[in-house]
Write an enzyme that holds these catalytic residues in place. Structure first.
Site, PDB file in Angstrom:
ATOM      1  N   GLU A  56      51.699  33.407  50.312  1.00 36.04           N
ATOM      2  CA  GLU A  56      53.130  33.856  50.405  1.00 36.04           C
ATOM      3  C   GLU A  56      52.860  35.575  49.969  1.00 36.04           C
ATOM      4  OE1 GLU A  56      57.635  33.772  48.324  1.00 36.04           O
ATOM      5  OE2 GLU A  56      55.971  32.092  48.055  1.00 36.04           O
TER       6      GLU A  56
ATOM      7  N   HIS B 150      57.599  31.667  39.419  1.00 37.17           N
ATOM      8  CA  HIS B 150      57.580  31.443  40.809  1.00 37.17           C
ATOM      9  C   HIS B 150      56.871  30.133  41.100  1.00 37.17           C
ATOM     10  CE1 HIS B 150      56.279  33.095  45.185  1.00 37.17           C
ATOM     11  NE2 HIS B 150      57.505  32.542  45.165  1.00 37.17           N
TER      12      HIS B 150
ATOM     13  N   GLU C  38      58.670  27.293  40.705  1.00 38.24           N
ATOM     14  CA  GLU C  38      59.773  27.104  41.704  1.00 38.24           C
ATOM     15  C   GLU C  38      59.091  26.202  42.824  1.00 38.24           C
ATOM     16  OE1 GLU C  38      60.717  28.993  45.471  1.00 38.24           O
ATOM     17  OE2 GLU C  38      61.073  30.673  44.027  1.00 38.24           O
ATOM     18  N   HIS C  39      57.841  26.420  43.191  1.00 33.68           N
ATOM     19  CA  HIS C  39      57.247  25.923  44.287  1.00 33.68           C
ATOM     20  C   HIS C  39      56.992  24.495  43.869  1.00 33.68           C
ATOM     21  CE1 HIS C  39      55.594  28.903  47.136  1.00 33.68           C
ATOM     22  NE2 HIS C  39      56.376  29.625  46.349  1.00 33.68           N
TER      23      HIS C  39
ATOM     24  N   GLU D 154      49.645  24.175  45.781  1.00 28.46           N
ATOM     25  CA  GLU D 154      50.507  25.318  45.659  1.00 28.46           C
ATOM     26  C   GLU D 154      50.055  26.634  45.182  1.00 28.46           C
ATOM     27  OE1 GLU D 154      54.092  25.410  47.443  1.00 28.46           O
ATOM     28  OE2 GLU D 154      52.862  23.339  47.535  1.00 28.46           O
TER      29      GLU D 154
END
Length: 846
Positions: free
Chosen positions: A145, A64, A67-68, A138
């Protein structure tokens, strides 16, 4: 260059005029090219067969996190965030998501900016730059998130089900990642997260594990040349595709009853069985067949019986969380307070229905009916935005053979009694996991799930216990559904009398106004009908507002067992509460739409309150009001902004305070008063001729406005009013702080609203252009540079025709101090939410 291309093998809908071509590049990248000369947007999606299941041990969330990080910059385009800036400036958007076994990256853009956008996109898979500076920022974004999800019941319950499985199985993992897994723990082990990230990328991201979909306006040959030029340099290290090691649940994790405490008010049952994945027999659709029957809502269904007893307000059934190696079949039941007290009876009734399916045998006529509905749905599907389409198809490419890339599992066509029977046998009492959610379990649990802090306890249950529940459950007339009379058989297209570009006022009277737009573009046998009942008495007090809401829900409730068949057949309806009254909407195949519409109208005209159903709906509405405090802080802030701006709006606390005192008699008295004065604003579009549209509305007028004692009378001229919005004086600023309603939520939120102008075509376009230009730099500054939080949005706003823009920020850090310093005000104790409604120039905030 491509090593192969195929154009004829891909199955597509009869109404689909787009051209398709499958190619395989020399680096083994599989690509589907889509040419649509009518499109105004181009799009691309890259699906990589690497997801959270591939996370290294001790680095949960690394897939994940990648992905960022991937879209920050590349060697060819080293300027940070220049990709997002380019996409936004050319009318597009970009996003990505990580699932268990796949990560999908996608964008759309205006046609004139597509080639350069595609080149920028391709470079992330060729030579991405994942800088040390961006890494720390990030990680904080991923943590923010995750913070957003910590108090979400959906996330909490999903992780709890994963937690109660084999520890060594990938399904058991925590997939999102947070500060602890991506910074604290790696550092304690002497690991550099960025180094591990690059190693993960280089060891997993290989062209042979990628599937690309390109959607463009040009001819296929030109698209192919573009793709070959831009994507052939992606490395192919010939990686093996990840495969799960079988089912994640052993006997230890089966025959269990898990009691767990949710965040929100309400009770829920999740009954779960590990089953054979349907993907292995997707043409036979065994889970679809069983989900259709167990999840049915018509007379004689499980839900119908549970609803009759006042035990449930919703039920869904079907396959979930599947891979090639394992799958779960789930039945999810929303319980009333009474249903919570009858959990054992409900489980008993569920197994009685499963026994009914076994005794009735696998019915070919039911499969054929379901297959026919699916076939019609596929061949007359609506055209969806290119970006949504490429994401869907790219995901299919990972799973299905090329000829079924567009179809996926949506066309069950091969009846196999054995396949359905096999899955049915797996829905057994010795293969079950029951998750029972209720706040009544607070203080009665002894375990805590580590990632979200969900309290739970586990009790072993035996086959004999469930058999006892079946014996004690009520004896009800459970039976299979009847043949579906709403399946359309006339799919012919009506001829539009003229090429009308915009809706026209077809009919007007003192009772109604009909706007009409024939289908001159889509050529599908579908129609859309919307009827707004403008009833001044519906919203003139908090009590009237709540009663109108309950009225619309009761209408849906009493129509359900009849109208559910229409929904299965692709004809949908809704009755909902509006600011000015209520709204009836129907959309779907036009063949039998009028039959359903007249049934809805008749139910409104002859409405009678059933006290038992009133109590159930009242309970549901009460819990929804009580759960307002558990909304995300930014949602609460936006609500407060609307409350301040709208001229007639009733605070939710006032409406919640009224609910305990309302009885069925109050609604019985209220409905005739509410309907006594009404005006119908009607809109009909699609495959319907003018005479039929006029006839529909005339019929509705006759029902409500005709006769010696009509249900409705026309509005007085003074009752034709529009919603009004408070005008914010130019040059003035208004600061509205509100303490958060959920003390356990560490997030704060800020909504900065700027009122701009009244509804005006030219000004609307200018504002749209401004929002388009400002969206990306605002996001970059607020999230990437200042790191205020995961939710940082600039967007337009429309309040009853009054246009504006708003900045929305949600974070566990900084928001409060920024607000206080900006507006020079004293702090609140324990602040959580701030709603800011301001009329100031944009440069102040930027």
């Amino acid at each position: 260059m491509a090593v192969g291309k195929e154009e004829a093998e891909i199955v597509k809908a009869r109404t689909d005029t787009r051209e398709y071509r499958r190619i395989v590049l020399r680096n083994s990248l599989q690509v589907l090219l889509i040419s649509d000369p009518d499109t105004d947007k181009c799009a691309a999606s890259m699906s990589v067969s690497v997801g959270s299941f591939s996370d290294p041990q001790g680095l949960e969330g690394l897939a994940h996190f990648l992905e960022h990080m991937l879209f920050y910059a590349s060697e060819k385009y080293p300027l940070e965030d220049s990709y997002s800036k380019y996409i936004t400036e050319h009318g597009g958007s970009t996003n990505a998501f990580t699932s268990s076994e796949h990560t999908n990256y996608y964008f759309d853009v205006n046609t004139d900016g597509f080639e350069e956008a595609l080149d920028r996109f391709a470079q992330f898979f060729i030579k991405p730059l994942m800088s040390a500076d961006a890494t720390m920022r990030e990680i904080k974004a991923v943590d923010s998130e995750n913070q957003k999800n910590l108090l979400s019941d959906a996330w909490r319950m999903n992780q709890l089900q994963k937690h109660i499985s084999m520890e060594g199985h990938p399904y058991h993992k925590f997939s999102t990642g947070n500060w602890e897994t991506l910074e604290v723990r790696p550092k304690a082990k002497g690991l550099d997260t960025r180094h591990e990230l690059i190693k993960f990328y280089e060891g997993n991201y290989s062209a042979n594990l990628m599937h690309l979909v390109i959607y463009a306006k040009e001819k296929l040959d030109k698209i192919q040349n573009m793709v070959e030029d831009k994507f052939q340099d992606i490395r192919n290290t010939d990686q093996s595709c990840f495969h799960c090691p079988g089912q994640p649940c052993t006997s230890e994790h089966l025959q269990i009853l898990v009691r767990t405490v949710p965040i929100k008010e309400g009770h829920k049952l999740r009954i779960v069985w590990p089953v054979t994945p349907e993907i292995r027999r997707y043409k036979e659709g065994p889970c679809r067949y069983l989900g259709h029957l167990i999840g049915h809502e018509g007379e004689g269904s499980l839900f119908y019986i549970l609803k009759t007893w006042g035990w449930a307000t919703g039920l869904s059934a079907g396959e979930a969380e599947w891979t090639l190696e394992f799958s779960f079949f789930k039945v999810v039941i929303d319980l009333t307070d009474a249903g919570h007290e009858h959990m054992q009876d409900i489980i008993g009734l569920l197994f009685k229905y499963i026994d009914l399916l076994k005794q009735s045998g696998i019915c070919k006529w039911i499969f054929d009916e379901l297959s026919a509905v699916c076939e019609t749905k596929f061949h007359y599907q609506d055209k969806i935005p290119p970006m949504d389409y490429v994401v869907h198809v790219a995901s299919n490419m990972q799973i299905y053979p090329p000829k079924d890339w567009l179809v996926g599992s949506s066309l069950p066509s091969m009846f196999s009694q054995g396949s359905i029977q096999m899955v049915l046998e797996e829905l057994s009492i010795d293969n079950i996991r029951i998750f029972w959610e209720s706040k009544k379990f607070e203080g009665h649990t002894d375990k805590v799930e580590p990632w979200y802090g969900t309290a739970y306890s586990i009790e072993k249950i035996t086959s004999s216990m469930i058999q006892e529940w079946m014996l004690c459950a009520p004896n009800e007339n459970l039976h299979l559904p009847a043949a579906n009379v709403f399946i359309p058989t006339d799919l012919s297209l009506k001829s539009a009398q003229e090429n009308v570009k915009f809706p026209v006022l077809l009919r007007k009277s003192s009772y109604s106004r009909l706007w009409y737009k024939p289908d001159t573009m889509f050529s599908t046998p579908k129609a859309y009908v919307k009827i707004d009942f403008n009833c001044p008495h519906a919203g003139n007090s908090p009590e009237a507002e709540v009663l109108t809401d309950i009225f619309t829900r009761l209408l849906m409730d009493c129509l359900n067992e009849y109208a559910y068949y229409a929904q299965v057949a692709g004809l949908y309806y809704g009755i909902s509460h509006t600011d000015c009254g209520f709204q009836v909407t129907l959309v779907g195949y036009n063949h039998k739409l009028r039959i359903l519409l007249e049934s809805v109208v008749e139910k409104i005209a002859t409405f009678k309150v059933k006290p038992d159903r009133f109590s159930v709906i009242k309970e549901t509405v009460t819990k929804e009001y009580q759960n307002f405090k558990f909304q995300q802080p930014y949602q609460q802030a936006m609500y407060y902004c609307s409350l301040i701006l709208q001229d007639h709006a009733w605070p939710w606390m006032e409406e919640l305070g009224i609910l305990p005192h309302l009885e069925s008699e109050d609604l019985a008295k209220f409905v005739p008063v509410m309907l006594s004065r009404a005006f119908l604003e009607c809109y009909i579009a699609g495959n319907i001729e003018t005479s039929e549209a006029e006839s529909m509305i005339q019929r509705i007028e006759d029902v409500f406005f005709s006769g010696p004692n009509p249900i409705c009378q026309a509005l007085f001229p003074s009752q034709h009013v529009t919603n009004r919005v408070v005008k914010l004086e130019r040059g003035m600023s208004y600061f509205y702080p509100a303490e958060g309603l959920n003390p356990n939520d560490e997030n704060s939120a800020l909504v900065h609203y700027i009122q701009v102008h009244r509804d005006d075509f030219v000004l609307n376009v200018k504002l749209q252009l401004f929002a388009l230009i400002a969206k990306q730099p605002a996001f970059h500054q607020l999230r990437s540079v200042e790191q205020l939080g995961y939710i940082t949005v600039l967007m337009r706003r429309n309040d009853s025709g009054i246009r504006g823009v708003q900045f929305i920020i949600q974070s566990t850090v900084k928001v409060y101090s920024v607000a206080l310093s900006f507006y020079n005000v004293d702090p609140l104790p324990n602040p959580q939410i701030f709603s800011l409604n301001v009329n100031r120039v944009l440069e102040i905030l930027i």
